[in-house]
Scaffold this motif. Structure first.
Motif, PDB file in Angstrom:
ATOM      1  N   GLY A   1      49.599  35.996  40.068  1.00 10.74           N
ATOM      2  CA  GLY A   1      50.119  36.310  38.669  1.00 10.74           C
ATOM      3  C   GLY A   1      49.273  36.240  37.791  1.00 10.74           C
ATOM      4  N   VAL A   2      48.218  35.915  37.951  1.00 11.67           N
ATOM      5  CA  VAL A   2      46.934  35.595  36.817  1.00 11.67           C
ATOM      6  C   VAL A   2      46.516  37.160  36.735  1.00 11.67           C
ATOM      7  N   THR A   3      46.178  37.740  35.448  1.00 11.76           N
ATOM      8  CA  THR A   3      45.687  39.065  35.068  1.00 11.76           C
ATOM      9  C   THR A   3      44.374  38.975  34.638  1.00 11.76           C
ATOM     10  N   ALA A   4      43.983  37.839  34.060  1.00 12.95           N
ATOM     11  CA  ALA A   4      42.526  37.770  33.658  1.00 12.95           C
ATOM     12  C   ALA A   4      42.239  36.150  33.560  1.00 12.95           C
ATOM     13  N   VAL A   5      40.924  36.072  34.007  1.00 12.82           N
ATOM     14  CA  VAL A   5      40.416  34.477  34.001  1.00 12.82           C
ATOM     15  C   VAL A   5      39.496  34.450  32.883  1.00 12.82           C
TER      16      VAL A   5
ATOM     17  N   ASP B   1      35.329  35.393  45.598  1.00 15.71           N
ATOM     18  CA  ASP B   1      35.648  36.490  46.398  1.00 15.71           C
ATOM     19  C   ASP B   1      37.146  36.878  46.480  1.00 15.71           C
ATOM     20  N   ARG B   2      37.984  35.706  46.132  1.00 15.93           N
ATOM     21  CA  ARG B   2      39.516  35.898  45.741  1.00 15.93           C
ATOM     22  C   ARG B   2      39.858  36.905  44.492  1.00 15.93           C
ATOM     23  N   LEU B   3      38.981  36.495  43.399  1.00 19.28           N
ATOM     24  CA  LEU B   3      39.328  37.107  42.336  1.00 19.28           C
ATOM     25  C   LEU B   3      38.761  38.457  42.408  1.00 19.28           C
TER      26      LEU B   3
ATOM     27  N   ARG C   1      29.670  40.054  42.305  1.00 28.07           N
ATOM     28  CA  ARG C   1      30.948  40.306  42.275  1.00 28.07           C
ATOM     29  C   ARG C   1      31.488  39.592  41.037  1.00 28.07           C
ATOM     30  N   LEU C   2      31.186  38.448  40.476  1.00 29.26           N
ATOM     31  CA  LEU C   2      31.350  38.067  39.341  1.00 29.26           C
ATOM     32  C   LEU C   2      30.737  39.072  37.985  1.00 29.26           C
TER      33      LEU C   2
END
Length: 346
Positions: free
Chosen positions: A250-254, A276-278, A315-316
């Motif tokens: 449900g998160v669209t941006a961190v 990894d999950r993001l 990845r980040l």
């Protein structure tokens, strides 16, 4: 146990080999042949015994029951592994895809024997980010894969280390090394050379935003989270890493403020799992503070977990580029990703 959302639509045809790296094109060719091979003699009821079984050029006998994609960060190993999963002629419920950590978590949830029985009916087990940082996990996964091979399950895995080199620089116990050698026998190594595609021909990673810009972007982006970096790290310590994927639902941006160097190795490894999950979910990350390439200390980047840390930085950085267009206005994670309540990761 299916490929993550980022790899829902990938196929061998969407993998773009680097013209200067012939091993990438060769990897596609070999994996397409593997995926299209319908099995040879006496297939087991739960799997295709011929999948990945090939005659050894040297010995004349049957080759390993699996393939092992070895290469550096960002050469497309997970893309190829997911493409193999999609291309293998079997229904989704007869194929399994997960990270090494998720596989060990599955054993923890179901127990060893039930995990064997659950996966034994599959034709293919794909294991992403195969890393052995703990001798106990080594013995566990070695035993599990041996049992699955006996039941006719084909294996495929990715890692940044060749199977007979796993554990180098971490442990030297004779039992540990013996288990690694046993694992290596199940796989045919397939080397994939190249540079990180996430940074190939792209500009340098964006500079961190200011606190006010991050807070404004979070407020204007439906479904965005907003946390201070220390609060996020503290919360990760209270949640089992197997739940980090659900944490991102449900998160669209961190959006993070006050990013700084990670204080210790346990915290750093938890952050790697979250990264990894993001990345799997293509969730952009907008942050203030230090750049992501300064998250981990020089000692960490020179230690036994350095491959994990470099992968997380890669990845980040890619997710920071995705977030660079936000700037408090339209961009990744805004209305084009769906509506939702603004909330906090923690």
């Amino acid at each position: 146990m299916v490929p993550p959302p980022r790899f829902d639509a990938v196929r061998f045809a969407t993998y773009i080999p680097d013209p200067g790296q012939p091993s990438q094109r060769e990897a596609v060719r070999v994996l397409e042949e593997f995926a299209g091979r319908p099995g040879e003699a006496d297939p087991a009821p739960g799997g295709l015994r011929g999948l990945f079984r090939r005659r050894s050029r040297d010995s004349g006998g049957d080759g390993p029951r699996g393939v092992y994609l070895d290469g550096g960060y960002g050469v497309g190993k997970t893309h190829l592994l997911a493409s193999l999963w999609h291309a293998t002629p079997a229904p989704a419920e007869r194929k399994a895809f997960g990270t090494f950590v998720e596989l060990t978590n599955l054993v923890g949830a179901l127990g060893f024997q039930r995990t064997v029985e659950t996966l034994a009916g599959h034709r293919l087990l794909c294991i992403d980010e195969f890393e052995l940082d703990d001798p106990g996990d080594t013995v566990l996964v070695s035993s599990l894969l041996s049992r699955l091979v006996e039941r006719g399950v084909a294996l495929a895995a990715t890692s940044n280390t060749l199977p007979d080199r796993l554990g180098e620089g971490r442990f030297a116990a004779a039992d540990f090394l013996r288990e690694i050698q046993g694992l290596a026998a199940h796989f045919r190594p397939l080397r994939i050379d190249g540079e990180d595609y996430r940074h190939r021909g792209l500009p340098a990673a964006p500079a961190p935003a200011g606190d006010e810009a991050v807070e404004r972007a979070a407020a204007e982006t439906p479904g965005a989270s907003l946390d201070t970096f220390p609060d996020l790290l503290a919360h990760l310590g209270r949640v089992h890493p197997s739940r980090y994927g659900a944490l991102c639902d449900g998160v669209t941006a961190v959006c993070l403020t006050g990013v700084g160097a990670v204080p210790d190795q346990s915290t750093a490894l938890r952050l790697v799992v979250l990264a990894d999950r993001l990345y799997d979910r293509e969730i952009p990350v907008l942050a203030s503070g230090v750049p992501f390439d300064r998250l981990f200390s020089p000692e960490m980047l020179a230690g036994g977990y350095r491959k994990k840390y470099f992968r997380a930085i890669s990845r980040l950085t890619a997710l920071a580029r995705d977030a660079d267009r936000m700037g408090g206005g339209p961009g990744p994670g805004n209305g084009d990703r769906g509506e939702g309540d603004t909330g906090r990761v923690a």
